[in-house]
Design an enzyme around this catalytic site. Structure first.
Site, mmCIF file in Angstrom:
data_model
loop_
_atom_site.group_PDB
_atom_site.id
_atom_site.type_symbol
_atom_site.label_atom_id
_atom_site.label_comp_id
_atom_site.label_asym_id
_atom_site.label_seq_id
_atom_site.Cartn_x
_atom_site.Cartn_y
_atom_site.Cartn_z
ATOM 1 N N SER A 145 0.797 -1.238 0.000
ATOM 2 C CA SER A 145 0.000 0.000 0.000
ATOM 3 C C SER A 145 0.825 1.282 0.000
ATOM 4 O O SER A 145 0.249 2.374 -0.013
ATOM 5 C CB SER A 145 -0.953 0.016 1.200
ATOM 6 O OG SER A 145 -2.032 -0.866 0.983
ATOM 7 N N LYS A 148 -0.195 3.737 -2.615
ATOM 8 C CA LYS A 148 -1.216 4.797 -2.492
ATOM 9 C C LYS A 148 -0.625 6.201 -2.404
ATOM 10 O O LYS A 148 -1.346 7.181 -2.618
ATOM 11 C CB LYS A 148 -2.121 4.503 -1.298
ATOM 12 C CG LYS A 148 -2.951 3.228 -1.457
ATOM 13 C CD LYS A 148 -3.875 3.016 -0.270
ATOM 14 C CE LYS A 148 -4.754 1.777 -0.418
ATOM 15 N NZ LYS A 148 -4.019 0.518 -0.231
ATOM 16 N N SER A 202 -5.494 3.185 4.510
ATOM 17 C CA SER A 202 -5.246 2.233 3.420
ATOM 18 C C SER A 202 -6.527 1.593 2.912
ATOM 19 O O SER A 202 -6.562 0.388 2.618
ATOM 20 C CB SER A 202 -4.264 1.135 3.874
ATOM 21 O OG SER A 202 -3.031 1.279 3.245
#
Length: 370
Positions: A145, A148, A202
């Site tokens: 993640s 992101k 997340s």
């Protein structure tokens, strides 16, 4: 004639006198025999009962002896050297973590003076770009993640309307890792709120929805992510989705340090990523989200930007910008084991920065075969 009659009469009289005595004698001899039979019967019955009781007592005694023996045997076993009772929780905690991409590449054989558990690390002075600690920083690994951060950078630099309402659809369901999301199909949030919970907690469906609502859809969004990576000089980086759920999203610690520096230029990314909690209302109910990094709530830390990540191939990942002892530092930890190991690594680096001269470690650390 008279004599014979008298003989007969005498004979009859004698038989009459003898018969009762014989009957009495017979009764006297038979009665004791009858009594003896009953007595024997009672004795036999008593013996059987006694035998049964004795058998029952013996059985109970045997059981007690067996229990004592078992207990003694267990005690003897437990006194043997090396024997240890293991609880259920201890057995489950002893299960080794799955091998990550870094493990399979042999990066876990690399040793560093701080004994960090992360397989790839880069600690850099943000203002001078001086590398303070380098551990396998040029190896491309799944970044989970951390992806992101690039997702947010592309969204903001596209200058899209942050108040536009985006809807979660079935296209946002995770078909790679089958992860759960609190955003139900049909949920509606503004682009700003989607970005907020994607960076802070997340939220995967939020990140995917941001990519889908980019001009040209997901293919155009992923192309923009890779184009931005090239523009930043992230030559070991490749993106295949906006969430990081795919292990096809790869980058090196050195590349991610460049991404952190670029993302830090956006106040929204700094604020959203370090916000400790946030509430959104995507439908009938309010959802409360918490930051995936506990360090943002720690008053001892001065964190300007952060992002966590995890999938089994990537291990535990963390990138941060923090001010330590008056110095702005970029920290990248990839491929770490254990839920709290990346945070422990950050704490070790911080103590080292506060208590020693970082320039001593400004050189690559050579892997030592274990």
């Amino acid at each position: 004639m008279i004599k014979s009659s008298l003989g007969v009469l005498l004979s009859l009289a004698l038989s009459v006198a003898i018969l009762p005595n014989m009957a009495v004698a017979k009764t006297a001899t038979e009665k004791p025999a009858k009594t003896s039979k009953k007595s024997v019967s009672k004795k036999v019955a008593a013996k059987r009962v006694s035998k049964k009781v004795s058998s029952k007592k013996a059985s109970q005694k045997n059981k007690k002896v067996a229990a004592k023996s078992k207990s003694r045997s267990y005690a003897q076993r437990s006194q043997k050297p090396g024997f240890q009772r293991v609880s259920f929780s201890s057995r489950t905690s002893a299960v080794p973590a799955p091998a990550t991409a870094g493990d399979m590449a042999g990066l876990n054989l690399t040793r560093d003076p701080l004994e960090l558990s992360s397989n790839a690390v880069l600690i850099m002075d943000q203002n001078t770009s001086e590398v303070l600690l380098d551990k396998n920083s040029q190896v491309a690994l799944p970044m989970a993640s951390i992806t992101k951060l690039m997702t947010s950078l592309v969204v903001l630099e596209a200058n899209q309307n942050m108040d536009e309402i985006l809807q979660v659809t079935e296209e946002d369901i995770d078909t790679v890792k089958r992860t759960h999301s609190r955003l139900a199909i049909g949920s509606q949030l503004s682009r700003a709120n989607m970005l907020h919970i994607a960076l802070m907690s997340s939220e995967n469906r939020a990140a995917n929805a941001l990519g889908r609502h980019y001009p040209g859809g997901l293919p155009a969004f992923i192309a923009a992510m890779n184009a931005k990576a090239r523009a930043l000089g992230m030559h070991s980086t490749r993106y295949v989705d906006p969430t990081g759920l795919s292990s096809g999203n790869v980058s090196s610690a050195r590349d991610l340090a460049k991404l952190v520096v670029a993302a830090y230029q956006h106040p929204i990314i700094r604020y959203y990523s370090t916000n400790s909690n946030y509430a959104v209302e995507p439908g009938r109910h309010v959802l409360h989200y918490r930051n995936s990094n506990n360090l943002v709530s720690n008053p001892d830390w001065e964190i300007g930007l952060q992002k966590t990540g995890y999938i089994s191939e990537a291990g535990r990942c963390l990138v941060m910008q923090a001010t330590i002892d008056g110095r702005q530092v970029v920290m990248v930890f990839l491929d770490s084991k254990g839920k709290h190991s990346r945070l422990a690594d950050a704490a070790r680096v911080r103590r080292w920065l506060e208590g020693s001269k970082p320039s001593v470690m400004a050189r690559p650390i050579v892997a030592q075969q274990g």
